[in-house]
Design an enzyme around this catalytic site. Structure first.
Site, PDB file in Angstrom:
ATOM      1  N   SER A 135      44.912  45.324  28.532  1.00 45.57           N
ATOM      2  CA  SER A 135      44.647  46.050  29.764  1.00 45.57           C
ATOM      3  C   SER A 135      43.178  46.429  29.858  1.00 45.57           C
ATOM      4  CB  SER A 135      45.503  47.323  29.791  1.00 45.57           C
ATOM      5  OG  SER A 135      44.986  48.232  30.734  1.00 45.57           O
ATOM      6  N   ASP A 186      46.984  40.137  38.423  1.00 47.51           N
ATOM      7  CA  ASP A 186      47.475  40.605  39.727  1.00 47.51           C
ATOM      8  C   ASP A 186      47.929  39.457  40.628  1.00 47.51           C
ATOM      9  OD1 ASP A 186      47.054  43.243  39.081  1.00 47.51           O
ATOM     10  OD2 ASP A 186      45.016  43.267  39.887  1.00 47.51           O
ATOM     11  N   ARG A 226      50.975  44.036  46.621  1.00 50.19           N
ATOM     12  CA  ARG A 226      50.874  42.593  46.335  1.00 50.19           C
ATOM     13  C   ARG A 226      52.224  41.884  46.536  1.00 50.19           C
ATOM     14  NH1 ARG A 226      45.598  42.459  44.993  1.00 50.19           N
ATOM     15  NH2 ARG A 226      44.878  44.107  43.631  1.00 50.19           N
TER      16      ARG A 226
END
Ligand code: S3P
Length: 447
Positions: free
Chosen positions: A174, A326, A402
């Site tokens: 991350s 993403d 998204r």
């Protein structure tokens, strides 16, 4: 943007998409520009800032710490920082809305200043684990009170006084956790050494360097080690925010799957730690031309031309996940239109995004008649027959921008229209999405 007042939207089969679309500024870089500006001495002038819900939430929180942030014109902001270590106690709880990045980076930035702040957000953010950030920050001496073992918000963080530098390895792939530790290290005495076993986005490191931090990065195994000297003042500077490849992904895939389309997407950020989707689509046979590669604001950018393409399935290795983390929802949509099987490996991080994205993708595919399998944390999408994607589903977005944009994209090329249950959250990252898609010829209407 309230879950009690959902705004459903339906996308229907589009005629060829045509034209040029200017997608907004990069969300990751916009967040970092405001935060570093608020930590620096003097003035930071930002151009191209993403004007979205998430970025505005971060701006509001930074004002609470005593920084001055003003919008001179849309996308043009001035930030007068306090200097590292000089943030004040905010008078009220900090509401980060939907923004995981803003909240987690700010937790790091305040961790080595002896102040206390309460972090909260919307229902999506309140369900996301903050333990992954506050547990590593314990090494600097912070204390916190969160909800349950995942340290959910509302969370109170008490920054540490006279923190010393640390040496640590970031356990998860991350960039948010790595960045929180780097921002905390800014006010710790001595040089902190922060390692990560994978290469996650490096915008914090690049921008710290531009603000005058003493930072060096060296390869270490499959990842790298970052050494950051604490208590070195940051100086306000000019930041030019490039256009967001994670937002460009939606018109890009729309043009690939709608027959006859040809669009251009100028000046898109092409930092190699963000281009996993483009690399994957090219392997799938996408006709994406990249021209005029250049450097802008310390980052590589380029102009994209995207044409309708006959895509075929590929295997996307787990190691690529950080560079397209993403983009799996929209890649799953592209995969639904691709010949054969697309195998996406190592998606465990998708479970802790704005929604459990792996589950939200699966339910959306199911709703629209797309065959798929989930094996542990791998997703396999399989095109059924040669008749295209059935569509006709109503997709639950779970407050995830998204997921909303991905399934609207599907509806532009599926046999039946696709409805998503709420598009309000799109404004957290891409407020101009509907207008931009309409400008290319997409038809999306309230059902
Ligand atoms: C981000 C990092 C990613 C990404 C998020 C933005 C950032 O999260 O999903 O949208 O700006 O650092 P993780 O670092 O948790 O993977």
């Amino acid at each position: 943007m309230h879950p009690d007042h959902p705004q459903p939207l339906r996308a229907q089969k589009a005629l060829p998409l045509k034209g040029s679309a200017a997608v907004p500024g990069d969300k990751s870089i916009s967040q970092r520009a405001l935060i570093l500006g608020a930590l620096a001495e003097g003035e930071t002038r930002i151009t191209g800032l993403l004007e979205s819900g998430d970025v505005h939430s971060t701006a509001g929180a930074l004002r609470g710490f005593g920084a001055e942030l003003t919008q001179a014109a849309p996308g043009q902001w001035r930030v007068k920082g306090t200097g590292v270590g000089n943030w004040q106690n905010p008078k009220a709880a900090l509401d980060f809305g939907n923004s995981g990045t803003g909240s987690r980076l700010v937790m790091g930035a305040m961790a080595t200043t002896p102040i206390t702040a309460v972090f909260t957000g919307d229902a999506s953010l309140r369900s996301r684990p903050m333990a992954r950030v506050v547990e590593p920050l314990l090494a600097f001496g912070v204390r916190y009170e969160g909800q349950g073992s995942k340290a959910l918000m509302p969370l109170t963080l008490h920054g540490a006084k006279d923190a010393a530098a640390i040496q640590t390895t970031v356990a998860v792939a991350s960039a948010q956790v790595k960045s929180a530790l780097l921002l905390a290290a800014l006010n710790a005495k001595g040089a902190s050494r922060i390692s990560q076993g994978t290469l996650t986005r490096d915008h914090t490191e690049k921008m710290l360097s531009a603000f005058g931090a003493k930072i060096s990065v060296q390869p270490s195994g499959a990842g790298e080690e970052i050494i950051l000297e604490g208590r070195v003042p940051l100086q306000g500077t000019a930041v030019e925010v490039p256009r967001d490849p994670s937002s460009a992904a939606f018109p890009m895939v729309a043009a690939l799957i709608v027959p006859g389309s040809e669009i251009s997407l100028p000046a898109i950020l092409l930092n190699p730690r963000r281009t996993g989707l483009i690399d994957t689509l090219l392997e799938m046979g996408a006709r994406i031309d990249i021209t005029n590669r250049r450097i802008s604001g310390g980052e590589e950018i380029g102009d994209l031309t995207v044409r309708h393409s006959e895509l075929h399935g590929v295997e996307v290795p787990a190691e690529r996940a950080p560079s397209m983390i993403d983009e799996y929802p929209i890649l799953s949509v592209a995969a639904a239109f691709a010949r054969g099987k697309t195998v996406m490996r190592g998606l465990e991080e998708l479970r802790v995004k704005e929604s459990d994205r792996l589950d939200a993708i699966a339910r959306g595919l199911e709703q629209n008649g797309v065959a798929f399998e989930i094996e542990n944390d791998d997703l396999i999408v399989n095109r059924t027959g040669s008749n295209g994607v059935p569509g006709g589903g109503r997709v639950s977005t779970h407050m995830d921008h998204r997921i909303a944009m991905s399934f609207l994209t599907m509806g532009l090329a599926s046999r039946q229209p696709v409805t998503v249950d709420d598009v309000a959250m799109i404004a957290t990252s891409f407020p101009e999405y509907r207008d931009l898609m309409a400008g290319l010829g997409a038809v999306m209407e309230a059902p």
